[in-house]
Design an enzyme around this catalytic site. Sequence first.
Site, PDB file in Angstrom:
ATOM      1  N   SER A 179       0.967  -0.904  -0.054  1.00  0.00           N
ATOM      2  CA  SER A 179       0.271   0.033  -0.251  1.00  0.00           C
ATOM      3  C   SER A 179       1.475   1.579  -0.144  1.00  0.00           C
ATOM      4  CB  SER A 179      -0.921   0.217   1.896  1.00  0.00           C
ATOM      5  OG  SER A 179      -1.374  -0.849   0.922  1.00  0.00           O
ATOM      6  N   GLU A 229       9.978  -5.630  -5.190  1.00  0.00           N
ATOM      7  CA  GLU A 229       8.853  -6.247  -4.785  1.00  0.00           C
ATOM      8  C   GLU A 229       9.193  -7.597  -5.267  1.00  0.00           C
ATOM      9  OE1 GLU A 229       5.284  -6.465  -2.623  1.00  0.00           O
ATOM     10  OE2 GLU A 229       6.242  -8.294  -2.447  1.00  0.00           O
ATOM     11  N   CYS A 278      -1.901  -5.898   2.318  1.00  0.00           N
ATOM     12  CA  CYS A 278      -3.663  -5.187   2.423  1.00  0.00           C
ATOM     13  C   CYS A 278      -4.211  -6.245   0.938  1.00  0.00           C
ATOM     14  CB  CYS A 278      -4.238  -4.043   1.491  1.00  0.00           C
ATOM     15  SG  CYS A 278      -5.635  -3.052   2.063  1.00  0.00           S
ATOM     16  N   CYS A 300      -6.552  -7.220   3.966  1.00  0.00           N
ATOM     17  CA  CYS A 300      -8.250  -6.346   4.480  1.00  0.00           C
ATOM     18  C   CYS A 300      -8.938  -6.928   3.264  1.00  0.00           C
ATOM     19  CB  CYS A 300      -8.027  -4.704   3.895  1.00  0.00           C
ATOM     20  SG  CYS A 300      -6.307  -3.801   4.465  1.00  0.00           S
ATOM     21  N   LYS A 344     -10.053 -10.707   3.343  1.00  0.00           N
ATOM     22  CA  LYS A 344     -10.539 -11.002   4.585  1.00  0.00           C
ATOM     23  C   LYS A 344     -11.848 -10.287   4.389  1.00  0.00           C
ATOM     24  CE  LYS A 344     -10.727  -7.222   7.381  1.00  0.00           C
ATOM     25  NZ  LYS A 344     -10.001  -6.767   8.026  1.00  0.00           N
ATOM     26  N   TYR A 349      -2.901  -3.880  -9.596  1.00  0.00           N
ATOM     27  CA  TYR A 349      -1.259  -2.486  -9.128  1.00  0.00           C
ATOM     28  C   TYR A 349      -0.698  -2.530 -10.133  1.00  0.00           C
ATOM     29  CZ  TYR A 349      -3.279  -2.209  -4.856  1.00  0.00           C
ATOM     30  OH  TYR A 349      -3.697  -1.284  -3.905  1.00  0.00           O
ATOM     31  N   TYR A 389      -7.818  -7.855  16.162  1.00  0.00           N
ATOM     32  CA  TYR A 389      -8.675  -7.857  15.373  1.00  0.00           C
ATOM     33  C   TYR A 389      -8.840  -8.549  14.262  1.00  0.00           C
ATOM     34  CZ  TYR A 389      -6.202  -5.330  11.605  1.00  0.00           C
ATOM     35  OH  TYR A 389      -4.894  -4.946  10.973  1.00  0.00           O
ATOM     36  N   GLU A 419     -11.976 -11.745  13.716  1.00  0.00           N
ATOM     37  CA  GLU A 419     -12.974 -11.477  12.161  1.00  0.00           C
ATOM     38  C   GLU A 419     -12.638 -12.726  11.982  1.00  0.00           C
ATOM     39  OE1 GLU A 419     -11.674  -6.693  11.141  1.00  0.00           O
ATOM     40  OE2 GLU A 419     -10.105  -8.686  10.394  1.00  0.00           O
ATOM     41  N   HIS A 427     -34.439   8.071   9.431  1.00  0.00           N
ATOM     42  CA  HIS A 427     -35.866   7.393  10.214  1.00  0.00           C
ATOM     43  C   HIS A 427     -36.781   6.619   9.239  1.00  0.00           C
ATOM     44  CE1 HIS A 427     -38.359   5.199  12.951  1.00  0.00           C
ATOM     45  NE2 HIS A 427     -39.475   5.488  11.958  1.00  0.00           N
ATOM     46  N   GLU A 433     -30.155   6.703  13.567  1.00  0.00           N
ATOM     47  CA  GLU A 433     -30.332   7.736  13.799  1.00  0.00           C
ATOM     48  C   GLU A 433     -30.355   8.384  15.275  1.00  0.00           C
ATOM     49  OE1 GLU A 433     -34.477   7.474  13.883  1.00  0.00           O
ATOM     50  OE2 GLU A 433     -34.821   5.641  13.593  1.00  0.00           O
TER      51      GLU A 433
HETATM   52  C1  LIG Z   1      -5.295 -10.923   8.320  1.00  0.00           C
HETATM   53  C2  LIG Z   1      -4.986  -8.588   7.806  1.00  0.00           C
HETATM   54  C3  LIG Z   1      -6.281  -7.617   7.870  1.00  0.00           C
HETATM   55  C4  LIG Z   1      -5.814  -7.114   7.603  1.00  0.00           C
HETATM   56  N1  LIG Z   1      -7.571  -5.716   7.772  1.00  0.00           N
HETATM   57  C5  LIG Z   1      -6.769  -5.263   7.443  1.00  0.00           C
HETATM   58  C6  LIG Z   1      -8.240  -3.751   7.050  1.00  0.00           C
HETATM   59  O1  LIG Z   1      -9.348  -4.281   7.439  1.00  0.00           O
HETATM   60  N2  LIG Z   1      -8.323  -2.064   7.375  1.00  0.00           N
HETATM   61  C7  LIG Z   1      -7.139  -1.923   7.441  1.00  0.00           C
HETATM   62  O2  LIG Z   1      -6.472  -0.884   7.437  1.00  0.00           O
HETATM   63  N3  LIG Z   1      -6.433  -2.319   7.384  1.00  0.00           N
HETATM   64  C8  LIG Z   1      -5.520  -3.978   7.358  1.00  0.00           C
HETATM   65  N4  LIG Z   1      -4.832  -4.480   7.579  1.00  0.00           N
HETATM   66  C9  LIG Z   1      -2.720  -3.637   7.886  1.00  0.00           C
HETATM   67  C10 LIG Z   1      -2.973  -4.006   6.177  1.00  0.00           C
HETATM   68  O3  LIG Z   1      -2.594  -4.548   5.676  1.00  0.00           O
HETATM   69  C11 LIG Z   1      -1.297  -2.788   6.438  1.00  0.00           C
HETATM   70  O4  LIG Z   1      -1.350  -1.802   7.281  1.00  0.00           O
HETATM   71  C12 LIG Z   1      -0.449  -2.543   5.350  1.00  0.00           C
HETATM   72  O5  LIG Z   1      -0.896  -3.107   3.913  1.00  0.00           O
HETATM   73  C13 LIG Z   1       0.445  -1.798   4.950  1.00  0.00           C
HETATM   74  O6  LIG Z   1       0.903  -1.548   3.983  1.00  0.00           O
HETATM   75  P1  LIG Z   1       2.931  -1.903   4.068  1.00  0.00           P
HETATM   76  O7  LIG Z   1       2.885  -0.848   2.397  1.00  0.00           O
HETATM   77  O8  LIG Z   1       3.599  -0.549   4.896  1.00  0.00           O
HETATM   78  O9  LIG Z   1       3.224  -3.169   3.575  1.00  0.00           O
HETATM   79  P2  LIG Z   1       3.187  -4.131   3.222  1.00  0.00           P
HETATM   80  O10 LIG Z   1       1.132  -3.803   2.325  1.00  0.00           O
HETATM   81  O11 LIG Z   1       2.737  -5.747   3.997  1.00  0.00           O
HETATM   82  O12 LIG Z   1       3.604  -4.152   1.481  1.00  0.00           O
HETATM   83  C14 LIG Z   1       4.866  -4.963   2.166  1.00  0.00           C
HETATM   84  C15 LIG Z   1       5.451  -4.961  -0.068  1.00  0.00           C
HETATM   85  O13 LIG Z   1       6.825  -5.301   1.114  1.00  0.00           O
HETATM   86  C16 LIG Z   1       7.588  -6.727   0.068  1.00  0.00           C
HETATM   87  N5  LIG Z   1       8.986  -6.795   0.988  1.00  0.00           N
HETATM   88  C17 LIG Z   1       8.634  -6.590   2.258  1.00  0.00           C
HETATM   89  N6  LIG Z   1      10.452  -7.308   1.915  1.00  0.00           N
HETATM   90  C18 LIG Z   1      10.725  -6.738   0.858  1.00  0.00           C
HETATM   91  C19 LIG Z   1      12.063  -6.637   0.125  1.00  0.00           C
HETATM   92  N7  LIG Z   1      13.778  -6.580   0.827  1.00  0.00           N
HETATM   93  N8  LIG Z   1      12.061  -6.612  -0.674  1.00  0.00           N
HETATM   94  C20 LIG Z   1      11.141  -6.561  -1.578  1.00  0.00           C
HETATM   95  N9  LIG Z   1      10.122  -6.591  -1.732  1.00  0.00           N
HETATM   96  C21 LIG Z   1       9.802  -6.759  -0.303  1.00  0.00           C
HETATM   97  C22 LIG Z   1       5.835  -7.429   0.303  1.00  0.00           C
HETATM   98  O14 LIG Z   1       6.298  -9.200   0.108  1.00  0.00           O
HETATM   99  C23 LIG Z   1       4.987  -6.537   0.880  1.00  0.00           C
HETATM  100  O15 LIG Z   1       4.421  -6.995  -1.002  1.00  0.00           O
HETATM  101  C24 LIG Z   1      -4.435  -6.209   7.910  1.00  0.00           C
HETATM  102  C25 LIG Z   1      -3.476  -6.913   7.693  1.00  0.00           C
HETATM  103  C26 LIG Z   1      -3.732  -8.275   7.912  1.00  0.00           C
HETATM  104  C27 LIG Z   1      -2.580  -8.916   8.309  1.00  0.00           C
END
Ligand SMILES: Cc1cc2nc3c(=O)[nH]c(=O)nc-3n(C[C@H](O)[C@H](O)[C@H](O)COP(=O)(O)OP(=O)(O)OC[C@H]3O[C@@H](n4cnc5c(N)ncnc54)[C@H](O)[C@@H]3O)c2cc1C
Length: 461
Positions: free
Chosen positions: A15, A35, A43, A48, A51, A99, A179, A183, A438, A443
């Site tokens: 994200s 990546e 996410c 997210c 899930k 993406y 959470y 969930e 309503h 409400e």
């Molecule tokens: C089960 C679950 C449910 C969730 N539900 C929610 C929700 O309902 N709402 C919400 O807001 N948040 C939710 N979250 C949290 C949310 O997913 C994270 O906060 C968000 O994805 C964080 O984004 P980020 O970019 O920091 O990391 P990430 O999305 O984790 O991305 C990091 C990326 O870096 C890559 N990576 C790691 N190391 C390396 C490397 N050395 N070289 C290359 N690539 C690498 C990984 O493979 C990964 O793709 C949930 C998380 C989980 C586990």
Amino acid sequence: MAEFDTDLFVIGGGSGGVRAARISAGHGARVTIAEEYRMGGTCVIRGCVPKKLLVYASHFHQDFEDAAGFGWTVAKPTFDWTTLIANKDKEIARLEAAYTTNVEKSGVRVLKSRAVLEDAHTVRLATGETVRAKYVLIATGGTPNHGATIPGLEHVISSNEAFHLKQLPRRILIQGGGYIALEFACIFAGFGSDVTVVYRGGNVLRGFDEDVRSHVRSEMEKAGITILTGCTVAKVDKHAHDFTTHLSNGSSIASDQVMFAVGRHPNVRGLGLDKAGVALNPENGGIAVDGFSKTSVPNIYAVGDVTHRINLTPVAIREGHAFADTVFGKREVRVDHADIPTAVFCQPEVGTVGLTEDQACEQFSQVDIFKATFRPMKATMSGRDTQILMKLVVDATTDRVVGCHIVGDGAAEMVQVLGIAVKMKATKADFDATMALHPTAAEELVTMRTPSARHVRAAAE
Ligand SMILES: Cc1cc2nc3c(=O)[nH]c(=O)nc-3n(C[C@H](O)[C@H](O)[C@H](O)COP(=O)(O)OP(=O)(O)OC[C@H]3O[C@@H](n4cnc5c(N)ncnc54)[C@H](O)[C@@H]3O)c2cc1C
């Protein structure tokens, strides 16, 4: 020869990383992103999005039951886990491709590889190739952390594996009270699994408002989920077809799967942070950053879960965007981490924004609580034994609504909108002046007239 191969190297296509890469490219920067697993990050791939798809799927169970009170006769529904997982995987693959395409369309070079730091300006890929970057953004997210090593830990799954189980567990034990644990407990219970939640604390959802915590627990218990608090998993024994989990209180439970959701750890291991001189935050183990997400090294920034600030997708996205504007957009942007609306997609769901009753009492000398617990209209005909909780926390001195907490269907959607009012510093009088819509559950939020509690802090001696 140019001093740098790229203006920005983003490590992690989740994200935060994706948003930062796209916006930086839009500001004219030459951007490369690496990546190591699948574009979209936690996410999209195993957080997210999948899930929420499973939450939707598991909710039908109640919907079929509730239909009877409204005159519907529904043949005994059957559920096929394999179909659900296959359809979910198809949707996730579609999103992953979208993406990648969108990032590439914005002019970013995408590398499907692990990347680590060699020094402050050099990134090494899994192939051995190195890239020199003017700026580096670390957006590597976090991973499930099972906590202390116990016998049989190798048999335990995390949320990562829960999304890919070959079959629906008839019985599942989930350790954790946060959470993600709740969930998944509700998801599996919705599919008819026998679910036991084990949590070491006194009640689930630590950090949430106390009324929310007790309401959620009672609703989950009404739905048939067993919640054991004040104990932990001590040992897991694997048998031919199932597991026996031994708890710290001396009891043991048989199940077909054992899942832990006890916390997540920032992805900092093996990243070469020491080689680049990037410092960790000793309080949370994440990368230490300032208000602009800058690390201890001036050309290296970090956003999202790897900083272990507030681990939510929209927060990572905002931080990534703010980084891009600050470094490449000639506009310093600091992310405001206050009053972030959040949800727990348990059943019924939780939506919350702002302060809990206890937090407000610590901050303000006079706090008014407006609270309503009532049976949703739909339940009067469906016969479902369920209650909605709505709660407003008000700083009585300024009349500002400083916290809103809802447990009930639609809570997350309501709280997203309520978040605007709280952010705008709406007063209780503003809520009262708003006409009710309503008949809705919401409400109640604009019709609660009398405080259910008033806390007045005694004047200091
Ligand atoms: C089960 C679950 C449910 C969730 N539900 C929610 C929700 O309902 N709402 C919400 O807001 N948040 C939710 N979250 C949290 C949310 O997913 C994270 O906060 C968000 O994805 C964080 O984004 P980020 O970019 O920091 O990391 P990430 O999305 O984790 O991305 C990091 C990326 O870096 C890559 N990576 C790691 N190391 C390396 C490397 N050395 N070289 C290359 N690539 C690498 C990984 O493979 C990964 O793709 C949930 C998380 C989980 C586990």
